[in-house]
Design a protein around this motif. Structure first.
Motif, PDB file in Angstrom:
ATOM      1  N   LEU A  46      11.125  -7.202  10.257  1.00 31.33           N
ATOM      2  CA  LEU A  46      10.325  -6.358   9.487  1.00 31.33           C
ATOM      3  C   LEU A  46       9.591  -5.313   9.976  1.00 31.33           C
ATOM      4  O   LEU A  46       8.596  -5.207  10.678  1.00 31.33           O
ATOM      5  N   VAL A  47       9.368  -4.207   9.449  1.00 34.12           N
ATOM      6  CA  VAL A  47       8.542  -3.291   9.101  1.00 34.12           C
ATOM      7  C   VAL A  47       7.340  -3.912   8.323  1.00 34.12           C
ATOM      8  O   VAL A  47       6.576  -3.240   8.549  1.00 34.12           O
ATOM      9  N   ALA A  48       7.697  -3.038   6.611  1.00 31.44           N
ATOM     10  CA  ALA A  48       7.125  -3.228   5.911  1.00 31.44           C
ATOM     11  C   ALA A  48       7.435  -3.113   4.035  1.00 31.44           C
ATOM     12  O   ALA A  48       8.847  -3.279   4.315  1.00 31.44           O
ATOM     13  N   THR A  49       7.330  -4.774   4.313  1.00 33.97           N
ATOM     14  CA  THR A  49       7.649  -4.623   2.450  1.00 33.97           C
ATOM     15  C   THR A  49       6.925  -3.984   1.882  1.00 33.97           C
ATOM     16  O   THR A  49       6.143  -3.761   1.191  1.00 33.97           O
ATOM     17  N   ILE A  50       7.498  -3.980  -0.017  1.00 31.29           N
ATOM     18  CA  ILE A  50       7.158  -3.852  -1.074  1.00 31.29           C
ATOM     19  C   ILE A  50       7.301  -4.517  -2.495  1.00 31.29           C
ATOM     20  O   ILE A  50       9.022  -4.163  -2.292  1.00 31.29           O
ATOM     21  N   SER A  51       7.169  -5.535  -2.980  1.00 33.91           N
ATOM     22  CA  SER A  51       7.523  -6.159  -4.136  1.00 33.91           C
ATOM     23  C   SER A  51       6.203  -6.281  -5.379  1.00 33.91           C
ATOM     24  O   SER A  51       5.465  -6.699  -4.633  1.00 33.91           O
ATOM     25  N   ASP A  59       2.427  -7.044  12.019  1.00 30.70           N
ATOM     26  CA  ASP A  59       1.644  -6.217  12.883  1.00 30.70           C
ATOM     27  C   ASP A  59       0.758  -5.374  13.510  1.00 30.70           C
ATOM     28  O   ASP A  59       0.113  -4.360  14.260  1.00 30.70           O
ATOM     29  N   SER A  60       2.307  -5.122  14.070  1.00 26.44           N
ATOM     30  CA  SER A  60       2.105  -3.643  14.843  1.00 26.44           C
ATOM     31  C   SER A  60       2.192  -2.336  14.491  1.00 26.44           C
ATOM     32  O   SER A  60       1.580  -1.535  15.107  1.00 26.44           O
ATOM     33  N   VAL A  61       2.056  -2.473  12.833  1.00 30.02           N
ATOM     34  CA  VAL A  61       2.186  -1.089  12.616  1.00 30.02           C
ATOM     35  C   VAL A  61       0.828  -1.339  10.999  1.00 30.02           C
ATOM     36  O   VAL A  61       0.747  -0.265  10.896  1.00 30.02           O
ATOM     37  N   LYS A  62       0.162  -2.408  11.112  1.00 28.89           N
ATOM     38  CA  LYS A  62      -0.685  -2.268   9.889  1.00 28.89           C
ATOM     39  C   LYS A  62      -1.742  -1.169  10.434  1.00 28.89           C
ATOM     40  O   LYS A  62      -1.818  -0.734  11.743  1.00 28.89           O
ATOM     41  N   GLY A  63      -2.627  -0.098   9.489  1.00 29.40           N
ATOM     42  CA  GLY A  63      -2.939   0.539   9.718  1.00 29.40           C
ATOM     43  C   GLY A  63      -2.099   1.817   9.797  1.00 29.40           C
ATOM     44  O   GLY A  63      -3.408   2.582   9.847  1.00 29.40           O
ATOM     45  N   ARG A  64      -1.503   1.501  10.458  1.00 29.11           N
ATOM     46  CA  ARG A  64      -1.319   3.032  10.652  1.00 29.11           C
ATOM     47  C   ARG A  64       0.166   2.952   9.750  1.00 29.11           C
ATOM     48  O   ARG A  64       0.214   4.726   9.552  1.00 29.11           O
ATOM     49  N   PHE A  65       1.132   2.345   9.538  1.00 30.20           N
ATOM     50  CA  PHE A  65       2.097   2.913   8.355  1.00 30.20           C
ATOM     51  C   PHE A  65       1.694   2.124   7.187  1.00 30.20           C
ATOM     52  O   PHE A  65       0.941   0.981   6.962  1.00 30.20           O
ATOM     53  N   THR A  66       2.753   3.078   5.443  1.00 33.92           N
ATOM     54  CA  THR A  66       2.212   3.066   4.500  1.00 33.92           C
ATOM     55  C   THR A  66       3.270   2.750   3.926  1.00 33.92           C
ATOM     56  O   THR A  66       3.923   3.920   3.906  1.00 33.92           O
ATOM     57  N   ILE A  67       3.517   2.132   2.872  1.00 34.64           N
ATOM     58  CA  ILE A  67       5.063   1.989   2.206  1.00 34.64           C
ATOM     59  C   ILE A  67       4.646   1.989   0.532  1.00 34.64           C
ATOM     60  O   ILE A  67       3.668   1.617   0.198  1.00 34.64           O
ATOM     61  N   ASN A  74      13.844   5.023  -8.256  1.00 34.61           N
ATOM     62  CA  ASN A  74      14.203   4.112  -7.425  1.00 34.61           C
ATOM     63  C   ASN A  74      14.094   5.329  -5.539  1.00 34.61           C
ATOM     64  O   ASN A  74      15.571   5.402  -5.311  1.00 34.61           O
ATOM     65  N   THR A  75      13.246   5.732  -5.080  1.00 37.57           N
ATOM     66  CA  THR A  75      13.210   5.474  -3.831  1.00 37.57           C
ATOM     67  C   THR A  75      12.182   4.584  -2.443  1.00 37.57           C
ATOM     68  O   THR A  75      10.579   3.886  -4.069  1.00 37.57           O
ATOM     69  N   VAL A  76      12.246   4.162  -2.170  1.00 31.28           N
ATOM     70  CA  VAL A  76      11.108   3.804  -0.786  1.00 31.28           C
ATOM     71  C   VAL A  76      10.898   4.504  -0.158  1.00 31.28           C
ATOM     72  O   VAL A  76      11.289   5.246   0.926  1.00 31.28           O
ATOM     73  N   ASP A  77       9.668   4.771   0.812  1.00 38.52           N
ATOM     74  CA  ASP A  77       9.239   5.815   1.163  1.00 38.52           C
ATOM     75  C   ASP A  77       8.226   4.669   2.869  1.00 38.52           C
ATOM     76  O   ASP A  77       7.279   4.060   2.067  1.00 38.52           O
ATOM     77  N   LEU A  78       8.161   5.338   3.985  1.00 38.29           N
ATOM     78  CA  LEU A  78       7.489   5.001   4.982  1.00 38.29           C
ATOM     79  C   LEU A  78       6.356   5.638   5.755  1.00 38.29           C
ATOM     80  O   LEU A  78       7.585   6.946   6.753  1.00 38.29           O
ATOM     81  N   GLN A  79       5.291   5.787   5.021  1.00 35.29           N
ATOM     82  CA  GLN A  79       4.438   6.817   6.100  1.00 35.29           C
ATOM     83  C   GLN A  79       4.037   6.430   7.343  1.00 35.29           C
ATOM     84  O   GLN A  79       3.059   5.588   7.350  1.00 35.29           O
ATOM     85  N   MET A  80       4.826   6.674   8.286  1.00 36.11           N
ATOM     86  CA  MET A  80       4.522   7.203   9.850  1.00 36.11           C
ATOM     87  C   MET A  80       3.446   7.241  10.837  1.00 36.11           C
ATOM     88  O   MET A  80       3.768   8.532  10.133  1.00 36.11           O
ATOM     89  N   ASN A  81       2.306   6.854  10.573  1.00 34.36           N
ATOM     90  CA  ASN A  81       1.105   7.491  11.029  1.00 34.36           C
ATOM     91  C   ASN A  81       0.525   7.050  12.369  1.00 34.36           C
ATOM     92  O   ASN A  81       0.766   6.313  12.834  1.00 34.36           O
ATOM     93  N   TYR A  82      -0.249   8.462  13.825  1.00 31.95           N
ATOM     94  CA  TYR A  82      -0.151   7.214  14.985  1.00 31.95           C
ATOM     95  C   TYR A  82       1.093   6.398  15.285  1.00 31.95           C
ATOM     96  O   TYR A  82       0.568   5.688  16.825  1.00 31.95           O
ATOM     97  N   VAL A  83       2.109   7.344  15.222  1.00 33.71           N
ATOM     98  CA  VAL A  83       2.877   6.552  15.308  1.00 33.71           C
ATOM     99  C   VAL A  83       3.202   6.384  17.719  1.00 33.71           C
ATOM    100  O   VAL A  83       2.180   7.399  18.043  1.00 33.71           O
ATOM    101  N   GLU A  84       3.722   5.042  18.055  1.00 36.54           N
ATOM    102  CA  GLU A  84       3.594   4.727  19.524  1.00 36.54           C
ATOM    103  C   GLU A  84       5.127   5.135  20.229  1.00 36.54           C
ATOM    104  O   GLU A  84       5.919   4.685  19.378  1.00 36.54           O
ATOM    105  N   PRO A  85       4.990   5.362  20.672  1.00 39.31           N
ATOM    106  CA  PRO A  85       6.665   5.209  21.320  1.00 39.31           C
ATOM    107  C   PRO A  85       7.094   4.006  21.382  1.00 39.31           C
ATOM    108  O   PRO A  85       8.562   3.874  21.199  1.00 39.31           O
TER     109      PRO A  85
END
Length: 117
Positions: A46-51, A59-67, A74-85
């Protein structure tokens, strides 16, 4: 129900990428949506969910990704910032939706995100 994911690609560490997933078909309601990922040789996670406006992040994406979700489209987006390898993976969108016949989870086809070393 069909899910079409887009937005994957190559990105430098520290960069940003935005994934989008559009749901179509005989949808009555979308109850929850999320993004998952599967890195080579690893299980899907799991990366992120919204309901109902509530979000949950790994935990690994908190503060960097936004759902985010657009109920009208009927769309869901994932904004990924400060990405890491370590974010390199195939990303899958997931929808828990009600159709005229049943309520169940649906999966998109996946979009590859590669963070350059």
């Amino acid at each position: 129900v069909q899910l079409q994911a887009s937005g994957g690609g190559l990105v430098q560490p520290g960069g940003s990428l935005r994934l989008s997933c559009a749901a179509s078909g005989s949808i009555r309601t979308i109850n929850a949506t999320g993004w998952y990922r599967q890195a080579p040789g690893k299980q899907r996670e799991l990366v992120a969910t919204i309901s109902s406006g509530s979000t949950n992040y790994a935990d690994s994406v908190k503060g960097r990704f936004t759902i985010s979700r657009d109920n009208a489209k009927n769309t869901v987006d994932l904004q990924m910032n400060y990405v890491e390898p370590e974010d390199t993976a195939v990303y899958y969108c997931n929808v828990y939706a009600t159709t005229p016949w049943y309520t169940r989870y649906f999966w998109g086809q996946g979009t590859l995100v590669t963070v350059l070393q």
